[in-house]
Design a protein around this motif. Structure first.
Motif, PDB file in Angstrom:
ATOM      1  N   ASP A 109       0.824  -1.207   0.000  1.00 45.60           N
ATOM      2  CA  ASP A 109       0.000   0.000   0.000  1.00 45.60           C
ATOM      3  C   ASP A 109       0.861   1.262   0.000  1.00 45.60           C
ATOM      4  N   ILE A 164       2.083   1.707  -3.510  1.00 44.26           N
ATOM      5  CA  ILE A 164       1.025   2.217  -4.380  1.00 44.26           C
ATOM      6  C   ILE A 164       0.886   3.730  -4.210  1.00 44.26           C
ATOM      7  N   ARG A 211      -6.932  -1.372  -4.779  1.00 46.45           N
ATOM      8  CA  ARG A 211      -6.044  -2.520  -4.657  1.00 46.45           C
ATOM      9  C   ARG A 211      -6.875  -3.776  -4.396  1.00 46.45           C
ATOM     10  N   PHE A 254       2.968  -2.994 -11.240  1.00 49.37           N
ATOM     11  CA  PHE A 254       1.888  -2.062 -10.884  1.00 49.37           C
ATOM     12  C   PHE A 254       2.340  -0.607 -10.901  1.00 49.37           C
ATOM     13  N   LEU A 256      -5.682  -2.499  -9.376  1.00 55.02           N
ATOM     14  CA  LEU A 256      -4.488  -3.333  -9.398  1.00 55.02           C
ATOM     15  C   LEU A 256      -4.829  -4.709  -8.842  1.00 55.02           C
TER      16      LEU A 256
END
Length: 233
Positions: A19, A22, A38, A208, A219
């Protein structure tokens, strides 16, 4: 055998690491991390792992196989989860998929769209995405980029399906950035006929960051969060 007590700390750390990555990738691309979903792919993992993920705040879960989707969604019906079916689908399993999935990312032909529509047994909508084949191998799942618009138009004639966008897997023999740029172009074409179809389902553990840079909204990340898949032998 790893106990749930031993598993949860490692699971939490892996989830947090992904996370954070991301968020970093989104900011680097000048995007709001909040617009990226996600999805944790739990292929071959037990339902108990999904329950652990739910306790850590996960609400979006992905499955590749209809049998696993059906079993886990049934066992975990007490949890507020959103189930994404992301694997190749046979038309004869469309009813079972529709009963358990909230979204199907892998619609790659008219017949499958028709089967999913016929499986509706109430007035609810099923979110669907056009799967695009970014390789030169026609045996791979997905429609050719040039055929995505026609499939999208067909989906839009089926009132129980809600076209949300496009999905693809980056080819192994191409840089992810260029592959996802082609997917983004397909997405823009589809949005030309359905402006609300803004989902771009792209990006897995290894790519990603590039997917986010190309505009991915969803994703699909598995073992980087869940850990190695259990031995099925």
């Amino acid at each position: 055998m790893t106990s749930e007590q031993d598993r949860s700390p490692g699971l939490a750390a892996r989830l947090s690491t992904i996370d954070e990555s991301i968020v970093d990738a989104a900011r680097l691309a000048g995007r709001d991390p909040g617009e990226i979903t996600r999805i944790v792919v739990t292929k071959f993992h037990p339902a108990s792992l999904v329950r652990d993920l739910h306790a850590l705040g996960v609400r979006e879960v992905g499955e590749n196989r209809q049998q696993e989707l059906t079993a886990k969604a049934g066992e975990l019906g007490d949890l507020d989860l959103r189930w994404h079916f992301i694997g190749q689908a046979q038309t004869n399993k469309a009813s079972a998929i529709r009963r358990s999935a909230d979204a199907v990312h892998s619609v790659d032909r008219d017949r499958l769209a028709d089967a999913l529509h016929r499986a509706a047994d109430d007035d609810s909508f099923l979110d669907v995405l056009v799967q695009v084949n970014l390789t030169d191998d026609p045996a791979r799942g997905g429609v050719a980029p040039g055929d995505a618009r026609a499939l999208a138009e067909h989906i839009m004639t089926l009132p129980s399906l809600r076209l949300q966008g496009v999905m693809a897997v980056a080819p192994l023999d191409e840089e992810p950035a260029s592959a996802f740029a082609r997917l983004r172009a397909v997405s823009e074409d589809v949005r030309g006929i359905e402006p609300s179809a803004r989902w771009i389902s792209a990006g897995m553990t290894g790519d990603f960051v590039e997917a986010i840079a190309a505009g991915a909204t969803h994703l699909r990340i598995g073992s980087a969060i869940t850990g190695p898949r259990p031995d099925r032998g």
